[in-house]
Each structure stands twice: as structure tokens, then as C-alpha cells.
Design an enzyme around this catalytic site. Sequence first.
Site, PDB file in Angstrom:
ATOM      1  N   GLU A 826      35.261  -7.143  24.372  1.00 21.87           N
ATOM      2  CA  GLU A 826      34.846  -6.355  23.373  1.00 21.87           C
ATOM      3  C   GLU A 826      33.261  -6.309  23.532  1.00 21.87           C
ATOM      4  OE1 GLU A 826      34.707  -5.164  18.557  1.00 21.87           O
ATOM      5  OE2 GLU A 826      36.219  -6.608  19.404  1.00 21.87           O
ATOM      6  N   ARG A 904      35.387 -10.774   7.821  1.00 23.23           N
ATOM      7  CA  ARG A 904      36.865 -10.360   7.810  1.00 23.23           C
ATOM      8  C   ARG A 904      37.585 -11.933   7.308  1.00 23.23           C
ATOM      9  NH1 ARG A 904      40.996  -7.072   9.340  1.00 23.23           N
ATOM     10  NH2 ARG A 904      39.151  -5.512  10.085  1.00 23.23           N
ATOM     11  N   GLU A1285      46.798  -6.744  15.934  1.00 22.66           N
ATOM     12  CA  GLU A1285      46.456  -8.236  15.339  1.00 22.66           C
ATOM     13  C   GLU A1285      47.395  -8.727  14.211  1.00 22.66           C
ATOM     14  OE1 GLU A1285      41.658  -8.177  15.600  1.00 22.66           O
ATOM     15  OE2 GLU A1285      42.528  -6.321  14.751  1.00 22.66           O
TER      16      GLU A1285
END
Length: 1353
Positions: A826, A904, A1285
Site C-alpha cells: 500500500e 483504527r 480484513e
Amino acid sequence: MSFIMEETKNKLKSPGDDLVFFVNGKKITEKNAEPEKTLLTYLRRSLGLTGTKLGCAEGGCGACTVMVSKYHPHQNQIIHYAVNACLAPLCSLHHCAVTTVEGIGSVASKLHPVQERIAKAHGSQCGFCTPGIVMSMYALLRNNPQPNMHDIQEAFQGNLCRCTGYRPILEGYRTFAKDGGCCGGKGQTNGCCMTNGHVQEHVSDNSTLPAEKLYDQSEFMPLDPTQEIIFPPELMSLSKQPQRKLRFVGERVLWIQPCSLEELLELKATYPNAKLVVGNTEVGIEMKFKKLLYPVILAPAYIPELNTIQHTQDGIQVGASVTLTVLGDVLHAAVKKLPAHQTEVFKAVLEQLRWFAGQQIRNVAAVGGNIMTASPISDLNPVFMAAGCKLTVMSKGEKRVLEMDDKFFPGYRKTILKPEEILLSIEIPYTRKGQYFSAFKQSPRKEDDIAIVTCGMNVLFKEQSNTVQSIRISYGGMAPVTVLATATCNRLLNRQWNKELLEEACASLAEEMILSPSAPGGMVTYRRTLTISFFYKFFLTVQHKLALDLQMEGLTVEDVRPECATATELFQLDSPSSVQLYQAVPAGHNSEDVVGQPIMHLSALKQATGEAIYCDDIPCYENELHLALVTSTKAHALIKSIDTSDAMAVPGVVAFVSARDIPGSNMTGPVVYDETVFADDKVTCVGHIVGAIVADTQAHAQRAAKAVKISYEELQPVIVTIQDAIANKSFFQPVRSIERGEVAQGFKDSDHILHGEMHIGGQEQFYLETNCTLAVPRGEDGEMELFVSTQSASKTQALVAKALGVPANRVVCRVKRMGGGFGGKESRSTILSTVVAVAAHTVKRPVRCMLDRDEDMLVTGGRHPFFGHYKVGYMNDGRVMALDVTLYSNAGNSLDLSLSILERALFHMDNSYNIPNIRGTGYMCKTNLPSNSAFRGFGGPQGMMIAESWMSDVALSCGLPAEEVRRMNMYKEGDFTPFNQCLDQFTIDRCWEECLQLSEFKKRKDAVEQYNRQHRWTKRGLSIIPTKFGISFTAVFLNQAGALVLVYSDGSVLLTHGGTEMGQGLHTKMVQVASKTLGIPCSKIHITETSTNTVPNTSPTAASASSDLNGMAVYNACQTLLQRLQPYKDKNPKGCWEDWVNAAYFDRVNLSANGFYKTPDLGYDFDSNSGRPFNYFSYGVAVSEVEIDCLTGSHKNLHTSIVMDVGKSLNPALDIGQVEGGFMQGLGLFTLEELRYSPDGYLYTRGPGMYKIPAFGDIPIELKVSLLRDAPNDKAIFSSKAVGEPPLFLAASVFYAIKDAITAARAESGLTGPFRLDSPATPERIRNACEDKFTKMCPPADPGTFTPWAVQV
């Protein structure tokens, strides 16, 4: 010596022989065979056969598996065997036939059943490991057209896959097995499962849910062994001619293949330092990774005397070149034929061979090589030493026989052979009545793994008694050499085999088998405990056999107590069974509509034939160059000077590129520019990129890169661990916190308060395809085209443009597919792409670089290690009232995406539990490690893992069942999260109830409790864990996507969107969406690649949101086209798609449309704790049952049931694949994968040899996956939900099942209440937590009194 070196150099100048071999039936004559070149490089670069992949270059992943066939004169038959092409030297293949994945079938001509079945069974996701798995299976079927499931599992021991979770591969290939579809009635309530595991499963007594099939087995082509490629007749005649000596001359190495023993001894006398190479499984590794050069290599594989197997009166004599596979076959035959008491040693050798590397290594590795390598952790040497094997060694003038004893290995990797001597053979002895032998090996993973401790134990009793006449105990992994425990053995002579002997032996071993607390390999306490645990297992095994044997003689001695019996059992691998449940589309549904259908991944067939093109498979450009990185060896230092003179002298080197060659800006980074493309004056981690070498071949570039000399001035402090960072207050800003309710008051109102902490280790993404970039300068206006394996085409484009100092419109980034990404591509893929682009700009030629596995693991970072500290207030009934949790993440040397990851983690600190008063604070530690980055779950699993840790502590403290405490604290529909988002369409309670039913939880729990009452040294554990995962990028601007749909005048459709394909099936789902929207079949729609010149400013393919975002963008574009075509449909309602498109084209209507989508109503503010960070949540629940061995710490995954809410699935086959693959990655994170760093920041675990991802044998023996029915999600495309995920965290159910089993083991020693267990739950941690009388004998050294070999970062 110098004379010999000169002579070697002269020999290298004279020409060598021709190498003759066949590839896929074509004859190849290589005039200049290079001894240093592997078969893999030759196939890919010289022959252009790119189906065979490079995954690790050390024989640990199987991606490069091919089949080699040769006529074997000693066996007088043609033998076929799978090998790792990455280790097989080209020169070793004279007169061999090589079959690659391209040679057995193709999409264009005809598929082979092995290729068809893995694809149609959904066993290929990213497809990078698929050709290797196909070839392992193909080689098995060539030797055994009707294998059983055990054979199939054994064939895959040397193959890894990171995407699928293995289940669909085994299931597709189960159809070849003679015990095929049948699970033997295991776990099947209604009899046989000949429907291949997809049975009507009784979920509860009155309701049977029909299980839909994910594929139709009846469509599979049958296997016809008569249709296989024949062995080339020309080779047959060549192989039968008398052999002659061969010489192959390379740039630096001379390879000689002698054809007789005399010749070999003559050569060894001439070149005493020459290495003998049979399988190249050790020397190949040394030359590649340890930078050793052996100028002369002798290949004795075909010398008759070294291949003979003779039965003598004392045992079996085996030639030193005999491979481990052949050795295994010979010993199996002997064990079958001979009386049991004679074959004790043979059975022990076979037990070690079962877990020795993978099939591909055993097929080529020689038994002599294993002995002469003299590895301190050899699996076989302790067995040979304990058995007192006789070794015959020879030199030109003499032959002598040595016993393998404690004098045989005088020092680390040394033997007592003289330089001119060779090992001719080894004699493995028979045993006699009253003699017992066992071998043990403990490693992090059962299959294909390097040992932590190995041992061989041999005892002989006086006739008809239990008195010890002689005993030999040998250990590997307890010293720099294989050792004998002589002092202990001497103490046990003439003693009776009873409890007193056991106690004395254990105490004596604890004294004798000591290790320095800083010993290489670490795990000192565990290794010392293992030496005693192994002896205890041996003691019980012998006690049991002795009791049975003496009973037949009419003597009675004490037998093993029933509760200890499992300690003597050898590890058995059961063949797995599985069930997949999903909601099929209703009958009468339009068959044209493919959404909701389990269609195969669109590239699966190409992947199975090796025709799918990955970045490094693109053919080389005419004048292309290769790049190798030059990286820092210090964690924190100033660069004083860089000396490239030696490097530039290496043949083929074109340039050294560094910071001064950058035309634009050296500053880079995905969010903030706090990194450099090349380190300028300072390095801040080991692996920091300092420069790069550009050369004509990869081998030359890598050799030159190693020759660059950098001198450093070291700086302090070197901060490696989270603890170091806390002590030095080394944090990135900002510190984040979320608070709701009255935390202080909550603690006051609680009955009890407990404190605890937990560390969660990092994880390497281990995508099978390492980072790869090919940069092609276009020669005008600063244009450059990049082919990259990345999840972020736009970020790559932007950062390359910044480094080159050109606007983004001059740089095109193209991504066809990736061999796995998992977050690792990413943001970190750009550190390579920018370097390659700068190099290409500098030399003005195309430049390619695919990192080797060890480089990739070193430079790219991985999942953030986390440390959590918590304080929980709870009531007597287990209800949690207040929580204060502090999270620390190890971010590494730059910010990268660490802030979003930490956020997160905080958003998931509650997991699925409603805590009225809660406060979470998060810190990002700035350390001297390569920057950590995104990895599937993105901080979520770490946050939830800490939550489950305090939940488990509360349950243990209250003495209540964990599942009740979890259920009591769970959210309900309409509750609010700590960040004040309302939970609507909340399905976790439904998932929970269905999972309890699917796993038959209550019945299972009773069975576990009964098992634990009856067994002392093995314990079972059970756990149920929920998960709630927020879907959206937490950075609001990333929640956007674009698509471009082009309709051509023949009616075919070209689709492009902003997402990349890395195996998750995104392109397949997008084609399904376009097909449904446009109302045309999938066959009319094609996606060729993702590129920045079709859809600009794309978000990375990440956060599980790509189907949601790109799906809506594709839908939007298709709707625009439908509106434009509507008038032509109205005019010609009976026409077909082609008619309407044609009419529109002739009416000059625009047949291309771009679509766009942004997720509505998102945005959260940390200061006011308000807003919606997530569009919706994905939910799931898993139940797992495990069994642990309390003496060694090994565990078995017995059962897992998963219920996952994925809304209305777009493609159940892909979604179940994501659930299983995510679960297995989580299993690695929480039980296996351990990154090990030295105290000064050096990474030890740089490849599959030391870093263990789950293998085929790690999947739960029984695995049930159910997608929740009737749970449409109105917030995403066609009511679906994100699936990438969320399932990963469900593997925590395995971790907490292990913790449950350890709790039962601790109870046997009188220990109760909460205890700390860090993640991953490795055998070491499990064993050390099961405290007992043996662990007390090996107390750990006090921290601070020594420097550990490895630290917990």
C-alpha cells in the site's frame, strides 16, 4: 594454496563441456553453463518460461517447484521428482528432463486436470504460488496416480500459500485421492460425505440447511496417466552410455562432475577445499546468503559407490549421495519386513524424516551432506550419534571407519575429516531385544521447519530385566555442535528404570545441558526445559514398551499411568474435513445475473498454467538493466564515506546511484514527507536504502551491491523496542485518545479492579511475490512508464514524479496483478519504485528490480507490534463497568501510515463489548527499525486483541465461563460505540447463536472438560470470540473511486477502475457488477489492468472497501451508458446488446463513460468525539478448539467454526476464500509468526527458513465456514459487505483456546487466576506458561544480567 588458486584461475579460462538436457520435451544444449546459475534463473531469463516463480530463493516456499525426470542406472528405472528450481544448479541437470508448469497444459491448448481442479475449486487467489503447487501435485501423480490424502498432504510440505488458507487446494486435489471424497464419517452427523465435504449439515436437530456446492466436481476432466509427456527417448539412450567426467567453467566457479570414485578422490586431493554438492540445499544457501564463494565444486551425485545401499549383518549401509527420500523408502521397507525389535533406530530416523524440510528438498538433499554440514540443529545427526552409527571415510590413499560420537564434531560446523577425505557411507545399525530408541524434534511449526532442539535417545537393558546396561542421549540445538549427555548417561548405568532414575536423570540433565543466557537462537529457558521434557517422554515410552515386553517374559514392572499415556504418542496429522455454507440465489433467478453466484476467479486458469503475467514476468527490454539495493548495516549512524571502487570493478556494472543523482526531491513519504529516497548523511535503521547498483544481470548487480563499502559513525541511543521508546520518550505526534462516560466514577462503582498488560508481536506480510518495479524512460519530456506490483498506483505515480522533478502527467504507473499485497504494497512499495525510477532516469535505459525475499523482509517493515496496558473495573457477575487502556505501537523510523493504524486500533479497543465508561490513549513509538506499515486489519486486530485479553482476565478472576462473560457484555442493536456511532443493522448476536449451533459448542465444551480430567500432559481448550470491524478509510478523502467503461462497436466492453487485483478477486467482482448492471454476460467484459492514465487520483486498494467504492463507480458508469442506449432499446426491443451498441455508434453516441462514487456522511473529529468514522460494520464470530502438548508447547488446531456477516455476498466462493485466507493469516499472527530482532535492531528472520507462516498442516482439522443468511446491507453495492480484513481477527479464537488449555495445565500445578500470555502463542510461550516440576528446574536468568540474543520489539 596460492598455487592452487592460480591453477583454478587457469582452469576457469579453458572452455568447458556442453550441458545437454531437455525442458518440456525440447532438447537444450548449453555451451557455456554457468555453475552459479540456478535452473530457475535459466528457465525465466534464458528460456522465457516465466510460469515458474521466485518466492524465496532458499527452497522454503515451493513457488519455483518443477519436476525433474532422469534415468537412474542404480535403480534401472526412470524417476520423477519435484525440486526447487531456485536451488537446483543448472549444471546438475546434465541428461535430465525438466517439466515446468507450461509443459503440462495451457488455457490456449488444453488444461491438465491438476491445473483445472485447483482453479475450479477456488484454490488460486493471487496465483503466485499456484504453479509450484500444481507441479508438486503433478510430480506426485506421475509417481502415484492414485495417492491417498496423506500422500497429498506430504507432497505439499514444501509449498506455502499466503492467500487461500489451503482448504480449497486440498479439497480440489482430494478428488484425485483413492480415499477421495470420504472423510471417514468424521464429524459428519449424517454418514458419508462423498459429496466432498459439502454435506447437508445438521445445524440444529430440527433444521437442516441445504449446503450449496461452490463448484461442480462432475465437470472435472478425468486424469489419464497414459497421456503424460514421455521421457525423451534420446535421453534414454544418452543415459545408458558410459558416463565421462564433465567440466563446466563459470565466471568465478569451476564445476566438475566426476564419473568414478577414483576420479573424485583424485580431485579431492588436488582441491582439498572443494565443496561436494549433491542437492545444493546447503551450499546454495551459503553462497547466496552468507556471501561465501567456493571456487571449485565437485558433484558426486552419480558415482555408483556413493549411491549403493547394502544390508550388512549389523545394519543398513547407505551411500553418502543417497537422497533423504530414497533413505526413507529403504527404511520403510526394512521396518515392514524385519521384526520390530530390530528396527528401533530406523523408526526414529523415519520420524525425523517426516518433518525434515519439504518434499522438494528431501528429493535432492543427500544424507552425507546432512552429516558433513555439521549443523548444530541437524534433525538427523543426534539420531546417528545416539545410535553410534559407523561412517566410512576415504581419501586417495586410505579408507577408515569412524564411529559417530562426541568427538566427531570438534567445533561449529566442523567434522574430524581431513580436507582430502570424503564421506563414503553411513551404517545405520539394527537394534536388539531389550533395546529402545526414540528421536524427538521441536520446531516453531511442525512442517518444513528448522529445529529448536532435536535429540536421539538409546537405551539397552540387561537381559530380562529393567536394569540399564548402556544408554546414549544426544542433543542438537544445545551447543555449537551435536552433543552427548555423557555425565547423565554414566549416572544411569546399572540402575532400574523407575521413578528414582527419572528424577535423577532430570536433575542431572538440568545441570549438564546448560546454555548461556545470551546463546544464539535465544529461547534459553525453553530449550533447557525441552531437554528434560524429551527425556521424560522417552522415559514413559520405554517404560511402556518394557512393561509389555517383560510381561511376555513373565516379569512384571510398572506400566505408564493412563493419564500420562498421551505424552508417548507421536504427532499424527489427520486429513482435514470442511463445510462451507452460504445462501444460494433463489430458484427461478435469472441465470444471466451472476451476482451472488460462486463463479471462479477470472484469472484462476491462467494462474494455474503459469500464463498469468506478473510484474517480473514481463519480457526483458532490449537494453534493460537490473538493480540491486545497497542498504545500511547500522541502526543509527552517520554515513562518513561510501567506497564503490570494488563494486564498479564487478563485470557488467553500469552505475552506482545515490542521493546526489536525484533530479527532483529526495524527500518522500505516503502522508508526510519525513523519509528520503536514498539516505543522505544519516541512517536510522538497518536496511535503510543508501544507494543502488545498476548492472547487466541481477547476479552482477547483487554481487556489486555487496561489495560497496560504507563507513559509519554510530550514534546513540539505538531505540529498538517499545520499552526503549517509552524510556527515551521517543514518540511521533499526535497522541490520540477517545473517552466516553465517567471513567473515574466507573472504577469507584466497580466491585473489583484488575490491571494487566499484553504485547502483540509484529508480522511480515509475506506476499509470495516480493516487491517488483520495472521503469521504462520514454526519452522525451521526462516521460516514464512504470510497471509495479503495488496497491497504490496513484501514490507511486506521485512520489516518482516528485523524485524525478516532473509533473505527475509525465509518469504512468501500470498494475496488471500482484502476487499478494495484504497492505504491504500500500505504501512501502514506493520505496523501491522511486529508487528504480531514479536509476532508470540516470542511465536512460529500462531498469528492473524484483527484491529477493531477504531484502524485501529487511527493508519494507510489517505489521506494527503493539503493547497494551489496561485497568478494568468489573462487578462480581462479570459485567465490565470501566476501562482505561493505553496502547503503544512500534512505528519504526518514519510516520508512514502509523497514525491511521493507531486510530483504527483505538476505534476497535472495545471489540464487540459495550463498556459504559471507557478511555483509550494511543502512542506511536519512534524507533530505529524499518518503518512499519499497513497489514490486513490495519491496527484493528491489535486493538481487539487487547480487549479480549482483559475480557479473559475478568472471566478468570470471577471464575465464570468466558463465553458467558463475553455474551453479557456484548453490544445490542441501537447501542453507541465509544466514538458515539450508533450500531444499526447489528447482527453479531445472530452470528453468535449460529456459531454456537454450528460448532455444537455445549457438547464440545463437555468433551473438552472430560478430556482434561483424563489427561495430564495434553490439554484441550475451547474459545468463542466475536469481532466487529468498521468499514471505511478513516482518512475521509480516500473514500472515493472512479471507473472508466468503454464499449466498442462490436459490443465488447473494456472496464477499468481504480482498484488493483492482488488475488482478492476484485476484478472478478467488478466484472460481475458490470455484467448485472448492463445485462450482458461476463464473457463480453474484460479488465486488462489498473493504470493511472485511465482512472486518475485513485485511493489505494485497501481498507476492505475496494468492492464497495469501485463497485459503485462501475455501477455509476454503466448506468450512464444504459441511459444513452435506452432510446435504441426502445426502438428495437427485440434486438440484442450488439444491435443497440451498433445503432448508437452509427448515431454518433458517446460509448465511453466514467463513473465516480464517494461514500456519503463520513467524518469524525477526535477533539469533540463526534461524527461517523465508518460507513457500516462487518461482524463475525468464531469458535475454536485446540489441543496442546504441555511438555513441548506444540499445539494442534482441532476445530474452527466461523459465521461471518458479509451482507448479500457478491460472490460466495471469493468471500469464503477471503474468510478462510484472512483467518489463516490471523492464525499466523497469533500462534506462529515471530519477527526476531537483535538488541541493535538487526532482523534475524529474513525468509521462510526462520520466519514461519502457516503451512498446509496448520489448518484446523475440521473447518466450518458459514456466511450469515438474510442480512442485506443497504450501504454498499448490491447489498454486499466488505470481507477482506474483518475475518482475520477471528483467529484470536485459537489463541484464547490455547490460553484455555494452558489454564487447565496450570490447574494441575495448583495455579489459578489470570496470567499473561503474549502473542504469538509460540511453543516456547505455551510451554513456559504450563508451569510444572520440569520448568522449575530451569529458572531464567535475571533480566539486566546479560545481553539477550533477541528482543521483543
